[in-house]
Design an enzyme around this catalytic site. Structure first.
Site, PDB file in Angstrom:
ATOM      1  N   HIS A  15       8.611  -3.608  11.139  1.00 13.42           N
ATOM      2  CA  HIS A  15       7.648  -3.993  12.174  1.00 13.42           C
ATOM      3  C   HIS A  15       6.369  -4.557  11.557  1.00 13.42           C
ATOM      4  O   HIS A  15       5.627  -3.835  10.904  1.00 13.42           O
ATOM      5  CB  HIS A  15       7.321  -2.746  13.010  1.00 13.42           C
ATOM      6  CG  HIS A  15       6.318  -2.974  14.083  1.00 13.42           C
ATOM      7  ND1 HIS A  15       5.186  -2.222  14.211  1.00 13.42           N
ATOM      8  CD2 HIS A  15       6.287  -3.876  15.080  1.00 13.42           C
ATOM      9  CE1 HIS A  15       4.495  -2.639  15.246  1.00 13.42           C
ATOM     10  NE2 HIS A  15       5.133  -3.637  15.790  1.00 13.42           N
TER      11      HIS A  15
ATOM     12  N   HIS B 164      -1.125 -10.308  14.938  1.00 15.74           N
ATOM     13  CA  HIS B 164      -0.850  -9.495  16.117  1.00 15.74           C
ATOM     14  C   HIS B 164      -1.948  -9.546  17.175  1.00 15.74           C
ATOM     15  O   HIS B 164      -1.702  -9.817  18.348  1.00 15.74           O
ATOM     16  CB  HIS B 164      -0.611  -8.034  15.695  1.00 15.74           C
ATOM     17  CG  HIS B 164      -0.365  -7.122  16.852  1.00 15.74           C
ATOM     18  ND1 HIS B 164      -1.371  -6.484  17.533  1.00 15.74           N
ATOM     19  CD2 HIS B 164       0.781  -6.742  17.453  1.00 15.74           C
ATOM     20  CE1 HIS B 164      -0.866  -5.753  18.504  1.00 15.74           C
ATOM     21  NE2 HIS B 164       0.445  -5.895  18.479  1.00 15.74           N
TER      22      HIS B 164
HETATM   23  O1  G3P Z   1       8.934  -4.252  18.372  1.00 14.86           O
HETATM   24  C1  G3P Z   1       8.024  -4.907  19.095  1.00 14.86           C
HETATM   25  C2  G3P Z   1       6.650  -4.417  18.845  1.00 14.86           C
HETATM   26  O2  G3P Z   1       6.123  -5.205  17.838  1.00 14.86           O
HETATM   27  C3  G3P Z   1       5.839  -4.495  20.075  1.00 14.86           C
HETATM   28  O3  G3P Z   1       4.575  -4.020  19.933  1.00 14.86           O
HETATM   29  O4  G3P Z   1       2.189  -4.316  19.836  1.00 14.86           O
HETATM   30  O5  G3P Z   1       3.490  -4.098  17.769  1.00 14.86           O
HETATM   31  O6  G3P Z   1       3.610  -6.159  19.061  1.00 14.86           O
HETATM   32  P1  G3P Z   1       3.424  -4.700  19.104  1.00 14.86           P
HETATM   33 CA    CA Z   2       5.102  -7.303  17.683  1.00 15.40          CA
END
Ligand code: G3P
Ligand code: CA
Length: 245
Positions: free
Chosen positions: A10, A52
């Site tokens: 992630h 992000h």
């Molecule tokens: O797996 C998706 C995840 O990345 C969603 O949350 O806020 O980390 O983009 P975020």
């Molecule tokens: Ca994400």
């Protein structure tokens, strides 16, 4: 037939390196991950950048909205020092650079994070220019971005990131032809996984804040998850192979 569990780093191995940078993506590959997740939005001059937050403040030495800065200005920022001084000089990657560096080495889970109506089309065009469509999944929290993605890329699987899932979301996902539903990890139960699978979707969790939650998602029979510590997920999977038929 069983498919491999999607152990998705992630924003890269973001527990150990600054999220959404080459350092985090390289480290994810080093620890054995073969699936990378990252976030895409547009700069002021319409370039695709991997970051992000809407604002630069948390993860760079810049400030204010990403969408107000040109690619050239964004490229000058330090996206690593906030995490640790040894990552000084890490940059906000542009999407083409990420595709050039990682396509063919990992499956890429590309989250359409920005809110511009041109984002999905441009992202798909860029993915195609690197012949990477076969190794990409598009995701978003935004139904509009997914609808745009499906229109221009019905061949690229897509998943909807959701905090709650009820009949309306399942019907909308079916109408859009989505391949995945992506619940927040803390609502993932064996019952939820069974019902979403029965409705024809892969179940891929997000928001895995602890190893306990990571184990809960695997034991619930989900198809995958994004996780900041892919090394620990891979070790757990090696000890506890998901027994799915
Ligand atoms: O797996 C998706 C995840 O990345 C969603 O949350 O806020 O980390 O983009 P975020
Ligand atoms: Ca994400």
């Amino acid at each position: 037939m069983a498919t491999a569990f999607m152990a998705i780093a992630h924003r890269g191995a973001s527990s150990y390196a600054p999220e959404n940078t080459f350092a985090a993506f390289d480290l994810a590959l080093e620890v054995g991950a073969r699936e990378l997740e990252f976030d895409v939005q547009e700069s002021a001059d319409g370039a695709l950048v991997v970051i992000h937050d809407d604002a630069l403040d948390r993860t760079t030495d810049g400030a204010g909205p990403v969408a107000k800065q040109t690619l050239a200005a964004l490229r000058k920022l330090d996206a690593g020092s906030w995490f640790h001084p040894r990552f000084a000089g890490q940059r906000i990657p542009a999407l083409p650079e990420v595709l050039a560096r990682y396509a063919g080495r990992a499956r890429l889970h590309v989250e359409l994070k920005g809110k511009t109506p041109t984002l999905a089309g441009k992202t798909v065009e860029c993915i195609r220019s690197y012949a990477a469509a076969g190794a990409v999944t598009l995701t978003s929290f935004q139904k509009e971005r997914l609808a745009e993605a499906r229109l221009c890329a019905p061949d690229i699987p897509a998943g909807w990131l959701l905090r709650t899932i009820a009949g309306a979301e399942i019907a909308a996902a079916r109408a859009l032809g989505l391949a995945q539903l992506c619940p927040k990890a803390d609502i993932v139960t064996p019952e939820l996984v069974r019902s979403l699978r029965a409705a024809g979707f892969l179940v891929r969790a997000w928001g895995v804040a602890s190893e306990a939650l990571m184990e809960q998602v695997v034991r619930a029979g989900a198809d995958g998850m994004t996780v900041n510590f892919p090394d620990r997920l891979l070790a757990f999977l090696a000890r506890n192979p998901p027994g799915r038929a």
